[in-house]
Design a protein around this motif. Structure first.
Motif, mmCIF file in Angstrom:
data_model
loop_
_atom_site.group_PDB
_atom_site.id
_atom_site.type_symbol
_atom_site.label_atom_id
_atom_site.label_comp_id
_atom_site.label_asym_id
_atom_site.label_seq_id
_atom_site.Cartn_x
_atom_site.Cartn_y
_atom_site.Cartn_z
ATOM 1 N N UNK A 97 38.817 90.215 -70.924
ATOM 2 C CA UNK A 97 39.157 88.986 -70.195
ATOM 3 C C UNK A 97 38.348 87.796 -70.698
ATOM 4 N N UNK A 138 39.658 98.252 -62.784
ATOM 5 C CA UNK A 138 40.786 97.596 -62.106
ATOM 6 C C UNK A 138 41.119 98.313 -60.799
ATOM 7 N N UNK A 172 39.203 97.200 -57.876
ATOM 8 C CA UNK A 172 39.733 95.980 -57.269
ATOM 9 C C UNK A 172 40.812 96.307 -56.239
ATOM 10 N N UNK A 231 37.024 95.862 -54.129
ATOM 11 C CA UNK A 231 35.843 95.302 -54.791
ATOM 12 C C UNK A 231 36.103 93.851 -55.174
ATOM 13 N N UNK A 232 35.069 93.045 -55.111
ATOM 14 C CA UNK A 232 35.196 91.623 -55.426
ATOM 15 C C UNK A 232 34.233 91.264 -56.546
ATOM 16 N N UNK A 233 34.714 91.375 -57.775
ATOM 17 C CA UNK A 233 33.873 90.991 -58.904
ATOM 18 C C UNK A 233 33.878 89.472 -59.045
ATOM 19 N N UNK A 234 32.822 88.965 -59.689
ATOM 20 C CA UNK A 234 32.796 87.536 -60.004
ATOM 21 C C UNK A 234 33.998 87.214 -60.888
ATOM 22 N N UNK A 235 34.473 85.949 -60.813
ATOM 23 C CA UNK A 235 35.738 85.605 -61.467
ATOM 24 C C UNK A 235 35.566 84.684 -62.662
ATOM 25 N N UNK A 244 37.294 81.490 -64.945
ATOM 26 C CA UNK A 244 37.935 80.250 -64.493
ATOM 27 C C UNK A 244 39.427 80.463 -64.233
ATOM 28 N N UNK A 245 40.053 81.400 -64.968
ATOM 29 C CA UNK A 245 41.479 81.624 -64.735
ATOM 30 C C UNK A 245 41.738 82.748 -63.722
ATOM 31 N N UNK A 246 40.689 83.130 -62.978
ATOM 32 C CA UNK A 246 40.909 84.010 -61.837
ATOM 33 C C UNK A 246 40.876 85.493 -62.126
ATOM 34 N N UNK A 247 40.427 85.873 -63.352
ATOM 35 C CA UNK A 247 40.313 87.310 -63.621
ATOM 36 C C UNK A 247 38.850 87.747 -63.496
ATOM 37 N N UNK A 259 28.933 91.599 -60.140
ATOM 38 C CA UNK A 259 28.863 90.779 -58.939
ATOM 39 C C UNK A 259 27.425 90.319 -58.869
#
Lengths: 613, 259, 282
Positions: A65, A104, A107, A111-115, A117-120, A137
């Motif tokens: 990503x 994946x 998710x 789970x909430x990983x840091x993102x 800029x395009x949201x992945x 995270x």
């Protein structure tokens, strides 16, 4: 079972019993449950407290990503190179191929990983990884992972046994050409001391590491090598035990927190290592193996850091501060030995001059908090003092790469307590992905193995022997204190089987291990079994002694330096014999036996992948 | 309901004030009792007084908006003052405020008196499920408070421009401006306002006006984090503004003209 | 580093530690030698190794990450591993007691299984389908808010200090830890279930009178009340207490999430306290 034994012991029956509820154990349990197996999960402490929560930096997966050039082949190459090609290639391959799906999947479980800029999912740099690869995270990735697995797991049908210690695996001995086969486990509730017998068609060991055998370590009390010892006593083999990872950056001051982990993420975010003269140390320690891809001067290293932390793919070469852990740990060790260390025997890790206070607090909040609360150091204003700390064992239970089964039928292992994936040295971030990938594989195959198999039958003699072993420390009139023996062992392991080893030291270490082992056999415990700390400690000692002995013996057998095993008397990496063998330890009636196992051949197409890099 | 929790606590209840704490845990609740009681006494007295609330272009916040109570006088309700008609508005906002609720549940109801400190003898406790369920309507009090805020901003502007001899800044003007700034900080930092402005959105990146609402929500969050400070500061400023205007209006003080 | 080489001369600290079990107990005095940076958990370990090998204490990471060593120190719920001895006046004894809202097992160890059973009742995360490219696009600003709640280390200090649990023992109250978990789910950009009815009826959010003791004791600094529970109360109010919102939602026909149901799972096994012979609990 006779009726008296029947009445005496609480009994539980499962298709698959998972011992250990860290990342690997929970992932295995989730997979086995999904396969329709009845699953029990045993944890030594409360659910969700396992050492996985201490993992900070991230989980390595070639999602591509952040750097689209990344793929499983690059990850595989990095892993093999980091492990100095002593990894089981098949495990490293499976790991690199499956890790992205496993991440994946987390998710999908919340789970909430840091993102980005395009949201992945955002990925960061780490030692030995060519591209930014670690989904994370902040600096609490392990917590996010274990909470996700825990919250998903409790709804997947598994039964959780909290605060229960397993002291023996129950094994149907080999007979007439059929290998030994697992049939259950024996243990006790830590709260009441009451014994429990588990009947299980298959067992997954996921008990983690053995860091508590060392004086300065980053591990929690649970990491006492239980799985390795249980498997060893049950007849499985231990492999690669000489490879112990010393994480380069543990806290060194104050004494209360000596060894507590400082994430590699500090260096991933731009932190640099300096000696007391303010000189950046790592440029002097770039090994030949990494010379081509590592910057040899500050401007290039800084350019790489600047660009790669701001999401640009850099043409500069990587900073040497992010070389694999074994190299950095030994560099720090050398600096301190040469008298160029910090006041408390470490070196300086400096992030305050490289990132803004706001960035540091946002990217490394736990580090900021940890130093502020426990070390009286504000890392946005001052450098940290760091030094090597025993962190991870590459070695463990020898398993089949495709199924994670040991040589005892029905006994599987995954995560840190299994061997093979990391070779001589693990790359940061590869343990969290290891947990997920091999946790799943072991759970899957344990469930498959159990399917259609009849419930095992138990042997009264075996159970009563296990009971006698547990009660023995209460029967003695006098004996040594297990806490003091543990202190003794930690000291001796650090001195004689530590970061730099030699024939003489290892021999002396083994003598001490034998002496402490003899004393442990005489331990006396006061009081009753009701949440009795000394009683719990006595059993942890048995396990730590087994793994310590295996570690020292394997280290003596490997006459070279490679990854997490450095010999003063054999400082070079052997290109001949030792590059083709793993050291294996197994139980025999007359004591521990050490043998060599030849590395499996690497198929042509995999060789091509390795050579592409 | 099936599957209720099974493991009940067993430690004996502590008596009121029973604790192993060694710090002055009672200081907070004691200060709350003192300040809130003093304010209520003062505000009640001023509401009944019905005079000295206006001087020049200055108008006391207790009497704004200034309603005509002539009709009440005619019907025999002689005690009625304009303040009595409007004070229930802001009072309801403060009474149902998520900060003040903490303050008075602790200080007056001792539920609990402080963290880790024993409550009164075992008593029925229903929290905000029965008698206090109306606290859920805080947002309506907030709507009213926002209207009052607009009116008080108008008053503050009048205190600059509303003079017969043109624009004018006196000490009273500054007092009124400070008051309305603090009140804005308090009102716009309200938890219900924060929810309304953006807190109810789950995905700012895809919701309608999401980016704007996220920015506003962040701003409101800054105020919200200081809600307690604004709550007390604005309580003091309202009372002091009224007191100042009362003293000027009754001739005890002379307003200092600055500009 | 102000404490560089100072404090190497050993000093002693006094502690009073609760020793006992469900049948009773008392505060026992101990003395330990202190060293720089020492935390209360170090002192307890020191007592355990040198004076009272049977002293029961729960701990794991000793770095404030796992949330195991919760206790009350001088009456305040705290993590023992994150509480420096130097925090307290010299010479004054430091009192260490187990969390009082939970049934005692022994010494500093309590039975926190209530929390694990509560966790199982919460309907789990149920995401919408993935985007066409197989990812789920979420911006950092969408998740900042709930990442704060995910910092929770489940030390249960908030549950311990909450007077609804501690003094009123409401068994239909989820407690702060699980209210923020419910808030996490309700605010999650991907989740598709409506848990608000459960939050109101089964998890008893109305019992919370927002006195903020949970926020005061949270070792992770999570603003439990202001960022979690109050926004959740507002969301419940949207649905159940606000007539205008209610009518508006009917009129606009806004998309409704399906209502979640309470999970009913069997409790996990626990040790029975009936002795099983040998040298079990006497």
């Amino acid at each position: 079972m006779s009726t008296s034994t029947e009445a005496k012991f609480e009994r539980h029956e499962h298709d698959v019993l998972v011992i250990g509820a860290g990342g690997a154990g929970l992932r295995a349990a989730i997979e086995a449950s999904a396969e329709g197996a009845s699953v029990g999960v045993v944890c030594k402490s409360l659910l969700g407290k396992a050492h996985t929560v201490m993992a900070e930096g991230g989980v390595a997966a070639a999602l591509g990503y952040v750097e689209p050039k990344d793929n499983w082949k690059v990850h595989f190459r990095d892993t093999m190179k980091g492990g100095r090609y002593l990894n089981q290639w098949r495990m490293a391959q499976l790991h690199a191929m499956e890790a992205p799906d496993r991440v994946k999947e987390l998710e999908a479980w919340g789970a909430l990983f840091d993102r980005t800029a395009d949201g992945r999912i955002l990925q960061r740099n780490f030692g030995g990884h060519k591209y930014p690869r670690l989904a994370h995270v902040g600096d609490r990735t392990g917590l996010e992972m274990i909470r996700t697995l825990q919250q998903h797991g409790i709804h997947s049908g598994m039964t959780v046994y909290m605060e229960l210690t397993v002291t023996r695996l129950l094994v149907e001995p080999a007979s007439s050409g059929r290998p030994a086969r697992i049939r259950g486990a024996f243990g006790y509730w830590r709260e009441s001391g009451r014994f429990v017998v588990f009947l299980a068609k298959s067992i997954v060991l996921a008990t983690g590491g053995i860091g508590r055998a060392f004086r300065i370590n980053s591990n929690s009390w649970e990491c006492t090598g239980d799985g390795q010892a249980l498997a060893y006593l049950a007849g499985a083999e231990l492999m690669d035990m000489e490879f112990m990872q010393f994480h380069p950056t543990g806290m060194v001051w104050p004494p209360s927190v000596r060894g507590t982990l400082i994430t590699e993420g500090v260096r991933g975010e731009g932190g640099t290592l300096r000696n007391k003269d303010g000189k950046r140390i790592m440029f002097d320690y770039i090994p030949e193996l990494y010379a081509n891809e590592t910057a040899n001067a500050e401007p290039e290293a800084d350019q790489w850091l600047r660009e790669s932390t701001s999401g640009v793919s850099s043409k500069a070469r990587r900073t040497p501060d992010l070389l694999p852990r074994d190299i950095v740990a030994r560099a720090i060790h050398s600096e301190v030995k040469a008298g160029r260390g910090s006041p408390h025997g470490g070196v300086f890790l400096d992030i305050h001059s490289r990132r803004s206070a706001e960035d540091i607090k946002r990217k490394l909040p736990a580090m900021y908090h940890q130093f502020k609360e426990l070390g009286d150091v504000d890392i946005t204003k001052e450098p940290m003092e760091v030094g090597p700390t025993a962190h991870y064992t590459m070695g463990g239970i020898r398993v089949d790469p495709d199924t994670q089964q040991s040589r005892v039928e029905g006994l599987f292992a995954a995560g840190e307590c299994a061997a093979g994936m990391h070779g001589a040295n693990r790359l940061g971030g590869n343990s969290l992905s290891d947990l997920l990938v091999f946790g799943r594989i072991s759970g899957l195959h344990a469930a498959k193995y159990a399917k259609g198999r009849e419930a095992p039958s138990l042997d009264v003699g075996e159970i009563e022997a296990a009971e006698r072993e547990v009660l023995a420390p209460f029967e003695r009139d006098e004996g040594p204190n297990p806490f003091l023996l543990h202190d003794d062992l930690k000291d001796k392991m650090h001195t004689y089987v530590g970061i730099i080893r030699s024939e003489d030291d290892l021999t002396r270490g083994l003598e001490h291990i034998a002496r402490i082992g003899e004393a442990t056999a005489r331990v006396k415990v006061d009081g009753n079994r009701h949440y009795n700390a000394a009683f719990h400690q006595a059993f942890d000692m048995r396990n730590m002694l087994i793994v310590s002995e295996a570690m020292a013996r394997a280290a003596r057998a490997r006459k070279e330096s490679r990854g997490g095993h450095a010999r003063e008397d054999f400082p070079e990496m052997d290109k001949g014999h030792f590059s083709k063998v793993n050291i294996v330890a197994r139980w025999t009636a007359s004591g521990m036996e050490i043998a060599e196992a030849t590395l499996p051949d690497v198929p042509a197409e995999i060789k091509t992948v390795l050579e592409e890099g | 309901m099936a599957n209720r929790t099974v493991h009940l606590p067993v430690a004996p209840l502590e008596p009121l004030g029973g604790t192993l704490r060694k710090d002055n845990w009672w200081a907070g609740p004691a200060a709350t009792i003192l300040v809130l009681s003093a304010f209520i006494v003062y505000a009640t007295w001023r509401a009944f007084e019905g005079s000295a609330y206006q001087w020049g272009a200055y108008l006391s916040p207790f009497y704004s908006p200034l309603l005509d109570v002539g009709w009440a006088r005619k019907t025999g309700l002689a005690f009625l003052t304009p303040a009595m008609l409007i004070l229930p508005g802001p009072a309801s906002f403060r009474f149902t405020c998520y900060y003040y609720r903490k303050a008075y549940y602790r200080a007056f109801a001792w539920d609990p008196p402080a963290c880790g400190v024993g409550e009164r003898a075992p008593h029925r406790y229903n929290g905000e499920t029965k008698l206090f369920v109306f606290q859920n309507l805080h947002r309506y009090a907030m709507y009213v408070a926002v209207v009052f805020l607009v009116i008080l901003w108008k008053d503050a502007l009048v205190a600059v421009f509303g003079w017969s001899d043109g624009a004018h800044v006196g000490l009273g003007t500054l007092v009124m401006l400070t008051n309305v700034v603090l009140l804005s900080g308090y009102t716009l930092g309200c938890h219900s306002f924060r929810h309304l402005i953006g807190g109810s959105v789950n995905a700012y990146s895809s919701a309608a006006l999401g980016a704007l609402r996220f920015r506003l929500w962040k701003l409101v969050t800054v105020l919200n984090e200081r809600h307690m400070q604004f709550a007390w500061a604005s309580l003091f400023s309202v009372a002091l503004t009224d007191l100042y205007i009362r003293m000027v209006a009754s001739g005890i003080l002379t307003d200092v003209r600055i500009l | 580093m102000d404490n560089g080489n100072a404090g190497t001369a050993s000093k002693t600290a006094k502690l009073r530690v609760f020793r006992g079990d469900a049948s009773g107990g008392k505060l026992e005095p101990y003395e330990v030698e202190t060293y720089p940076g020492m935390v209360v958990l170090d002192a307890i370990h020191d007592i355990q190794a040198k004076q009272e090998p049977t002293m029961a204490v729960r701990w794991n990471c000793k770095a404030g990450r796992c949330g195991s060593c919760s206790a009350e120190i001088n009456g305040k719920p705290r993590l023992m591993c994150m509480t420096r001895m130097s925090h307290y006046a010299e010479g004054e004894p430091i009192t260490v007691t187990p969390m009082r809202a939970f049934p005692i097992i022994r010494d500093l160890v309590t039975d926190v299984s209530h929390n694990f059973e509560m966790a199982k009742k919460i309907p789990p995360f149920t995401p919408r389908p993935r985007d066409a490219d197989g990812t789920w696009r979420m911006k950092q600003e969408d998740i900042d808010r709930i990442q704060e709640f995910r910092k929770c280390i489940e030390c249960f200090l908030c549950q311990d200090v909450c007077h609804v649990i501690r003094d009123h023992r409401k068994d239909t109250f989820a407690g702060p830890r699980f209210l923020i978990q419910l808030a996490t789910l309700d605010m999650h950009p991907l989740d598709t279930l409506d848990r608000r009815e459960l939050v109101k009826d089964e998890f008893g959010i109305g019992y919370c009178n927002i006195t903020r003791c949970c926020t005061e004791v949270c070792p992770e600094g999570i603003r439990i009340t202001d960022n979690g529970i109050i926004p959740l109360k507002e969301r419940v109010a949207d649905q159940y207490f606000d007539p205008i919102r209610w009518i508006a939602s009917k009129v606009s026909g806004e998309e409704k999430k399906p209502k979640a149901k309470l999970r009913v799972l069997p409790p996990d096994p626990r040790p029975t306290d009936v002795p099983a012979g040998g040298k079990d609990r006497r």
